[in-house]
Each structure stands twice: as structure tokens, then as C-alpha cells.
Design a protein around this motif. Structure first.
Motif, PDB file in Angstrom:
ATOM      1  N   ILE A 139       0.840  -1.198   0.000  1.00  0.00           N
ATOM      2  CA  ILE A 139       0.000   0.000   0.000  1.00  0.00           C
ATOM      3  C   ILE A 139       0.875   1.248   0.000  1.00  0.00           C
ATOM      4  O   ILE A 139       0.598   2.222  -0.708  1.00  0.00           O
ATOM      5  N   ALA A 140       1.952   1.223   0.783  1.00  0.00           N
ATOM      6  CA  ALA A 140       2.838   2.386   0.861  1.00  0.00           C
ATOM      7  C   ALA A 140       3.465   2.684  -0.495  1.00  0.00           C
ATOM      8  O   ALA A 140       3.558   3.846  -0.913  1.00  0.00           O
ATOM      9  N   SER A 141       3.888   1.640  -1.194  1.00  0.00           N
ATOM     10  CA  SER A 141       4.497   1.819  -2.511  1.00  0.00           C
ATOM     11  C   SER A 141       3.492   2.372  -3.511  1.00  0.00           C
ATOM     12  O   SER A 141       3.804   3.287  -4.289  1.00  0.00           O
ATOM     13  N   LEU A 142       2.282   1.839  -3.497  1.00  0.00           N
ATOM     14  CA  LEU A 142       1.243   2.320  -4.410  1.00  0.00           C
ATOM     15  C   LEU A 142       0.927   3.789  -4.142  1.00  0.00           C
ATOM     16  O   LEU A 142       0.846   4.607  -5.069  1.00  0.00           O
ATOM     17  N   THR A 143       0.770   4.131  -2.877  1.00  0.00           N
ATOM     18  CA  THR A 143       0.468   5.512  -2.502  1.00  0.00           C
ATOM     19  C   THR A 143       1.564   6.458  -2.973  1.00  0.00           C
ATOM     20  O   THR A 143       1.288   7.526  -3.533  1.00  0.00           O
ATOM     21  N   GLU A 144       2.811   6.070  -2.775  1.00  0.00           N
ATOM     22  CA  GLU A 144       3.935   6.927  -3.143  1.00  0.00           C
ATOM     23  C   GLU A 144       4.020   7.121  -4.652  1.00  0.00           C
ATOM     24  O   GLU A 144       4.273   8.229  -5.135  1.00  0.00           O
ATOM     25  N   ARG A 145       3.795   6.068  -5.415  1.00  0.00           N
ATOM     26  CA  ARG A 145       3.909   6.172  -6.872  1.00  0.00           C
ATOM     27  C   ARG A 145       2.809   7.059  -7.457  1.00  0.00           C
ATOM     28  O   ARG A 145       3.043   7.796  -8.414  1.00  0.00           O
ATOM     29  N   ILE A 146       1.616   6.997  -6.879  1.00  0.00           N
ATOM     30  CA  ILE A 146       0.548   7.884  -7.348  1.00  0.00           C
ATOM     31  C   ILE A 146       0.812   9.308  -6.879  1.00  0.00           C
ATOM     32  O   ILE A 146       0.606  10.269  -7.620  1.00  0.00           O
ATOM     33  N   ARG A 147       1.293   9.453  -5.657  1.00  0.00           N
ATOM     34  CA  ARG A 147       1.584  10.786  -5.120  1.00  0.00           C
ATOM     35  C   ARG A 147       2.647  11.494  -5.947  1.00  0.00           C
ATOM     36  O   ARG A 147       2.571  12.702  -6.178  1.00  0.00           O
ATOM     37  N   LEU A 148       3.643  10.737  -6.418  1.00  0.00           N
ATOM     38  CA  LEU A 148       4.716  11.311  -7.229  1.00  0.00           C
ATOM     39  C   LEU A 148       4.336  11.430  -8.699  1.00  0.00           C
ATOM     40  O   LEU A 148       5.164  11.804  -9.527  1.00  0.00           O
ATOM     41  N   LYS A 161      -5.232   4.804   2.358  1.00  0.00           N
ATOM     42  CA  LYS A 161      -5.964   5.709   3.239  1.00  0.00           C
ATOM     43  C   LYS A 161      -5.525   7.165   3.097  1.00  0.00           C
ATOM     44  O   LYS A 161      -6.032   8.025   3.796  1.00  0.00           O
ATOM     45  N   SER A 162      -4.592   7.442   2.196  1.00  0.00           N
ATOM     46  CA  SER A 162      -4.078   8.797   2.039  1.00  0.00           C
ATOM     47  C   SER A 162      -5.176   9.760   1.598  1.00  0.00           C
ATOM     48  O   SER A 162      -5.966   9.461   0.694  1.00  0.00           O
ATOM     49  N   LYS A 163      -5.210  10.942   2.209  1.00  0.00           N
ATOM     50  CA  LYS A 163      -6.177  11.967   1.831  1.00  0.00           C
ATOM     51  C   LYS A 163      -5.868  12.560   0.464  1.00  0.00           C
ATOM     52  O   LYS A 163      -6.718  13.227  -0.132  1.00  0.00           O
ATOM     53  N   GLU A 164      -4.655  12.319  -0.042  1.00  0.00           N
ATOM     54  CA  GLU A 164      -4.282  12.836  -1.360  1.00  0.00           C
ATOM     55  C   GLU A 164      -4.886  12.010  -2.489  1.00  0.00           C
ATOM     56  O   GLU A 164      -4.917  12.461  -3.633  1.00  0.00           O
ATOM     57  N   LEU A 165      -5.352  10.808  -2.174  1.00  0.00           N
ATOM     58  CA  LEU A 165      -5.833   9.898  -3.205  1.00  0.00           C
ATOM     59  C   LEU A 165      -7.346   9.738  -3.146  1.00  0.00           C
ATOM     60  O   LEU A 165      -7.954   9.815  -2.083  1.00  0.00           O
ATOM     61  N   ILE A 166      -7.928   9.506  -4.306  1.00  0.00           N
ATOM     62  CA  ILE A 166      -9.341   9.155  -4.416  1.00  0.00           C
ATOM     63  C   ILE A 166      -9.417   7.677  -4.763  1.00  0.00           C
ATOM     64  O   ILE A 166      -8.690   7.188  -5.629  1.00  0.00           O
ATOM     65  N   CYS A 167     -10.292   6.973  -4.085  1.00  0.00           N
ATOM     66  CA  CYS A 167     -10.402   5.522  -4.233  1.00  0.00           C
ATOM     67  C   CYS A 167     -11.866   5.181  -4.522  1.00  0.00           C
ATOM     68  O   CYS A 167     -12.706   5.256  -3.634  1.00  0.00           O
ATOM     69  N   GLU A 168     -12.170   4.828  -5.773  1.00  0.00           N
ATOM     70  CA  GLU A 168     -13.545   4.552  -6.183  1.00  0.00           C
ATOM     71  C   GLU A 168     -13.767   3.047  -6.349  1.00  0.00           C
ATOM     72  O   GLU A 168     -13.006   2.375  -7.039  1.00  0.00           O
ATOM     73  N   HIS A 169     -14.823   2.536  -5.732  1.00  0.00           N
ATOM     74  CA  HIS A 169     -15.196   1.136  -5.927  1.00  0.00           C
ATOM     75  C   HIS A 169     -15.820   1.002  -7.310  1.00  0.00           C
ATOM     76  O   HIS A 169     -16.851   1.604  -7.602  1.00  0.00           O
ATOM     77  N   VAL A 170     -15.194   0.208  -8.190  1.00  0.00           N
ATOM     78  CA  VAL A 170     -15.654   0.150  -9.578  1.00  0.00           C
ATOM     79  C   VAL A 170     -16.110  -1.234 -10.029  1.00  0.00           C
ATOM     80  O   VAL A 170     -16.769  -1.361 -11.067  1.00  0.00           O
TER      81      VAL A 170
END
Length: 311
Positions: A139-148, A161-170
């Protein structure tokens, strides 16, 4: 409020935004094309505006205060909104656009979802390219790669759980069991709970910080398996089950594809379980971007068709 805002230099907020990404004066100065004293002076002024230290020196470098962390996303959202008004992006036309989108996806998405997706896009967006990345290790790696901004979108079963990311159930998919035709462990062509627990299984290696989707779902029901073989590829599980006496538990569409070419039988799980849920994950900054909004819409449209067709 207006009088107070007139006294704030907008460039100070740009400095604060850069420091939120990398709280090192030297690095921030390089990114902003400013001198180190100028960045230090800007930080001093920001401390006065917000009546907080914002960043404090520690042995490990500059550390953000709770106030700095609280300001991070609102400041970024405000700067993004201003930039959109001052420099509105060009109109996006998928027929002529030549964007390249970076997407992280697991094997299920690459094998079941994206082939039909790319076939469709050849007609409506012939010049758009895609760079598919394997799913992140954690999860940490995924969050960082999207954040960057290394990734535009991730399709995954984990929810950062990062507030910087949007997570949509699709999307969601149920699990089934597969076994080779003539498997000696299965009697009367019925999959029972006892057979499921006692028969050897081939299963996926878990991720570094979470189990596979199957293990997470079965674990919630405290369902134990006798795992004899660990494989690295979801699509290899049916192939191994077809040549051994092992069972494999896979998403229903994976089973349907495998059964077309392999001598396998598909059984319903002998337990009540939840479905695997898939999420589309992206950075909050991208939510109003025309090209990104178009891409998300196309993915959702295809997933809607999959849900309706059941195949």
C-alpha cells in the motif's frame, strides 16, 4: 478576511506546497529556482502568517508540524484551482489526443478487463498510448507512486488511506473453485467444505503487506486451505490445477476463460464469502483534468458492460 488575504504573497503558498512534498530547504530551492536564503525567508514569513513553526529541525531533517500536515491538501487544492483558472487546459479530444497514460493493474485487470478496453480505444482514441505497470508490492508503494505522479491510475483491491488519493469502488467478482477433470479427491462431482479443506491447493504468493484477495476473503471467514504450491501468477493457477490434483480458487471470469482451453471443472465455493472488490485509485489533483476524467469514464463504461453481461 479580505484585508488579511491582501497581505499574503501567493508565491509563499507555492513554497509551502513544495516543502510539503520535500521538507528540505536545499531541495525546495532547486525545485523553485530560488536561493536557499530566499526559501528560508519565505518559511519565516509563512510561520508568521499561520502562527506555527510548520517545519522544525530534527536529527533526521526538517519535520512537519501537525499544522503543516493539516494545511497540505487544502493549499494544494487552492493552488490547483487557481492554476486551472489562470492557465486553463486545452480542450481534450480523444480522436486526436496523443497522451500516454500510466496504469498499474493486477493480472486480473490486464487479462480480463484491458484487452476489450484497448480493442475499443483503437476505434475512438487511436493515438493514445498506455504504459501498464505491475501492481505495487505494498500500500505504501502504491500511494507513493501515485503521489509522485508516476501513475495516473491504479486498478487494485487495496484501499490506500491517504487523503491525497481518491479511491472509487468500480467492480466486484465472486470466487469459484477449479479442479482437473477426474481429480480423485472430488467424489460425486460435489465440492464440499471437507474436500475443500483437505485437498491440496495451488495459491498465489501474498503481497508484502497484505495477502492475496482470496486469502483476505477466506481469512475473514477463517477458512483454512492446505496450500501445496505457491505461484507468482494468477493465470498460472488453473494451468497447474489442470495437471495436478491441486484445487485453485480464482475469480469467476478467470475460471471461465481457463475452462475454454483446459480440462477443468468449476465448482461453487462451499462457503458463503464476500466478493473481491476492485478500486480505481488516482491522485486528487487529477479529478478535474479533462484527459484523466475521460480515461476514468471509459474504464467505468467498460466495467459497466462487464457487470451487465456477466462475462
Amino acid at each position: 478576511m479580505q484585508r488579511h488575504l491582501r497581505g499574503i504573497d501567493l508565491n509563499l503558498l507555492v513554497v509551502l506546497d513544495v516543502l510539503a512534498e520535500d521538507p528540505h530547504i536545499t531541495n525546495a530551492a532547486q525545485k523553485l529556482h530560488m536561493s536557499q536564503p530566499a526559501v528560508s525567508n519565505a518559511l519565516t514569513r509563512l510561520r508568521g502568517i499561520f502562527n506555527d513553526d510548520l517545519y522544525v529541525k530534527t536529527r533526521g531533517g526538517m519535520r512537519p508540524t501537525p499544522k503543516a500536515l493539516e494545511l497540505k491538501q487544502p493549499i494544494r487544492d487552492a493552488l490547483f484551482a487557481i492554476q486551472q483558472q489562470v492557465q486553463p487546459e486545452a480542450e481534450f479530444d480523444p480522436k486526436t489526443a496523443s497522451n500516454t497514460f500510466a496504469i498499474a493493474a493486477n493480472e486480473y485487470a490486464e487479462s480480463i478487463v484491458f484487452p476489450a478496453f484497448f480493442q475499443y480505444l483503437e476505434q475512438v482514441a487511436p493515438n493514445i498510448c498506455f504504459d501498464l505497470h505491475p501492481e505495487a508490492d505494498s500500500i505504501a508503494s502504491l500511494t507513493e507512486r501515485i503521489r509522485l505522479k508516476e501513475l495516473d491510475i491504479a486498478i487494485d483491491y487495496i484501499q490506500p488511506k491517504s487523503k491525497e488519493l481518491i479511491c472509487e469502488h468500480v467492480f466486484e467478482e465472486d470466487l469459484v473453485v477449479m479442479a482437473r477433470k477426474g481429480n480423485p479427491y472430488i467424489t460425486d462431482e460435489i465440492m464440499t467444505a471437507e474436500i475443500y479443506r483437505s485437498t491440496p491447493h495451488v495459491a498465489l504468493h501474498p503481497r508484502s503487506d497484505k495477502g492475496s484477495p482470496t486469502e483476505i476473503i477466506l481469512g475473514k471467514k477463517q477458512i483454512q486451505r492446505d496450500i501445496k504450491i505457491r505461484a507468482s501468477s494468477l493465470m498460472s493457477l488453473p494451468a497447474i490445477a489442470a495437471r495436478t490434483n491441486c484445487l485453485c480458487t480464482v475469480p469467476r471470469r478467470v475460471a471461465a476463460n481457463a475452462q475454454q482451453t483446459l480440462p477443468l471443472e468449476t465448482y461453487e465455493l462451499p462457503f458463503e464469502t464476500n466478493k473481491i472488490k476492485a478500486y480505481m485509485i488516482y491522485h486528487r489533483d487529477k479529478r478535474n483534468n479533462q484527459a484523466h476524467s475521460w480515461l476514468r469514464g471509459q474504464i467505468n463504461m467498460l466495467l459497466d458492460k462487464l457487470r451487465q453481461s456477466g462475462s
